[in-house]
Scaffold this active site. Structure first.
Site, mmCIF file in Angstrom:
data_model
loop_
_atom_site.group_PDB
_atom_site.id
_atom_site.type_symbol
_atom_site.label_atom_id
_atom_site.label_comp_id
_atom_site.label_asym_id
_atom_site.label_seq_id
_atom_site.Cartn_x
_atom_site.Cartn_y
_atom_site.Cartn_z
ATOM 1 N N ASP A 10 0.846 -1.189 0.000
ATOM 2 C CA ASP A 10 0.000 0.000 0.000
ATOM 3 C C ASP A 10 0.886 1.246 0.000
ATOM 4 O OD1 ASP A 10 -2.176 -1.676 0.191
ATOM 5 O OD2 ASP A 10 -2.371 -1.446 2.366
ATOM 6 N N TYR B 106 4.634 -9.045 7.974
ATOM 7 C CA TYR B 106 4.212 -7.666 8.214
ATOM 8 C C TYR B 106 4.357 -7.313 9.683
ATOM 9 C CZ TYR B 106 1.709 -8.357 3.792
ATOM 10 O OH TYR B 106 1.377 -8.637 2.491
ATOM 11 N N TYR C 244 -4.978 -10.005 2.431
ATOM 12 C CA TYR C 244 -5.125 -8.590 2.763
ATOM 13 C C TYR C 244 -5.076 -8.456 4.281
ATOM 14 C CZ TYR C 244 -6.459 -8.121 -2.093
ATOM 15 O OH TYR C 244 -6.452 -8.148 -3.454
#
Ligand SMILES: [Zn+2]
Ligand SMILES: [Zn+2]
Length: 420
Positions: free
Chosen positions: A244, A310, A380
């Site tokens: 993103d 992440y 996601y």
């Protein structure tokens, strides 16, 4: 310009035309063909001779006398007598570009090629070589001799296309590819140039005439120095996925291939280019391991589906014990994830099954906590944490039983190869 001159070892001559070939020659004798076109009727018979030499030998054996002048040839109209003109045109068309390997092609009047095939049938040859193949080969040999570049179909720098009806040579300059890994340390950068939605890149009031939604991108910060070094007309940027805009890309960075379109210079000083990128990107983007790549690396990078790790900052009032309990429930469990609305404009709307491979709590303070999460490709993460209005099932918010909001997201690692 190329400078190497390739040495050619002459082939031994093998040419013993059978009686059937001599019969073809007799039938073709009164067609007014030039030596090249007459010899080409036997182009795939024996080896070590040029087509005019084949013509000379066969005509000699049959006492047919010399071939007609090329300019009057009904087949090629003298094209093969003007090879040097075409070599001049090719060399001029390629001027200003660095090239070492090239491929020759030619565009012919289709009627002429059809006439050639009809002639083969009429005289009954089984050894005919097409005018196009012969011209491409002869031009290639002469361009090699003139420039020292090497001709052939494999990974050319240039394709030189002799357009016979138009009388000019078209140059296609193949891209130069470089690969590397990038870290993105800035939460305002898209990966690639992002044209303004309203004007589609032409420039309007909304984008302040820039034609862009964002002032710059990873592609532009990496590409600018490479364009300056190569005189390329532009870039195409191929990332192994994308993060993103507001996510940082950390760790070893994300693999990418950058394509430099129509470069004038192909020999790139990679150390100098790396230093120039570092100056342009000024700490917003860092590039490691810049090295030469090919079009195949673009495919490899686009098709890779690595797991990713992440770090996620989450806002929510959840006791640590509850976070840990929910994490143990979440790991390895199938997640049904419907395409988030925010990406629905570029991905089809369907439900995909994904998994969180590993996860742990990094730290927790009043009303906030930070997770590290490793997921399958295509998960996601923001939607997995928040739930995306029920489009992700089960979400982490559902497992802790409290509404959650992602405060920040960083990509820590792209696991395309093991971290060493
Ligand atoms: Zn001819
Ligand atoms: Zn605009």
């Amino acid at each position: 310009m190329p400078s190497r001159v390739a040495a050619r070892v002459p082939e031994p001559v093998v040419f013993e035309p059978p009686d059937t070939a001599l019969a073809v020659a007799r039938r073709a004798a009164d067609r007014g063909l030039c030596a090249e076109c007459f010899g080409r009727l036997f182009g795939r018979l024996g080896h070590g001779l040029s087509n005019p030499e084949r013509a000379e030998r066969i005509r000699g054996a049959l006492g047919l006398g010399p071939s007609l002048p090329a300019a009057e040839c009904p087949l090629c109209g003298g094209t093969f007598a003007r090879l040097d003109v075409w070599v001049d045109r090719a060399v001029r068309a390629a001027e200003g570009f660095e090239w070492h390997r090239f491929t020759c092609g030619s565009r012919w009047d289709p009627e002429l090629l059809a006439r050639e095939e009809a002639l083969w049938a009429e005289v009954g040859t089984e050894w005919g070589e097409s005018a196009r193949a012969a011209l491409n080969r002869e031009l290639g040999k002469r361009i090699e001799a003139r420039t020292g570049a090497s001709g052939g179909p494999e990974s050319p720098d240039l394709v030189l296309l002799a357009d016979l009806p138009v009388g000019r040579v078209e140059t296609t300059v193949l891209p130069v590819y470089l690969e590397g890994r990038y870290r993105k340390l800035d939460r305002t950068l898209p990966q690639t140039r992002w044209p303004c939605r309203r004007c589609r890149g032409r420039g309007c009031e909304r984008c302040g005439g820039t034609g862009k939604t964002y002032p710059t991108s990873v592609e532009e910060l990496v590409g600018e120095a490479l364009v300056a070094a190569t005189g390329a007309e532009g870039t195409r940027f191929h990332g192994m996925g994308r993060e993103d805009i507001d996510a940082r890309m950390l760790g070893r960075g994300r693999p990418f291939v950058i394509e430099l379109r129509r470069p004038r210079v192909r020999s790139i000083d990679l150390a100098a280019a790396g230093a120039a990128i570092a100056r342009t990107a000024a700490g917003r983007v860092e590039v490691d391991g810049l090295k030469p790549a090919t079009a195949l690396d673009v495919v490899r990078v686009k098709e890779a589906n690595p797991e990713k790790s992440y770090r996620v900052g989450v806002i929510g009032e959840v006791p640590v014990a509850k976070v840990n309990e929910a994490l143990s429930l979440a790991v390895a469990r199938a997640i049904a994830q419907r395409t988030p609305t925010r990406v629905a404009h570029r991905r089809s709307d369907r439900v995909r099954t994904r998994r969180v491979v590993a996860a742990h709590l990094v730290e927790a303070t009043e009303g906030r906590f930070t997770l590290e999460v490793r997921t399958e490709a295509g998960t996601y993460v923001k939607e997995w944490v928040e739930g995306d209005g029920g489009r992700t099932e089960p979400s982490f918010a559902a497992l802790v039983g409290v509404p959650l909001k992602v405060e920040f997201l960083d990509v820590l690692e792209i696991h395309d190869s093991e971290v060493t």
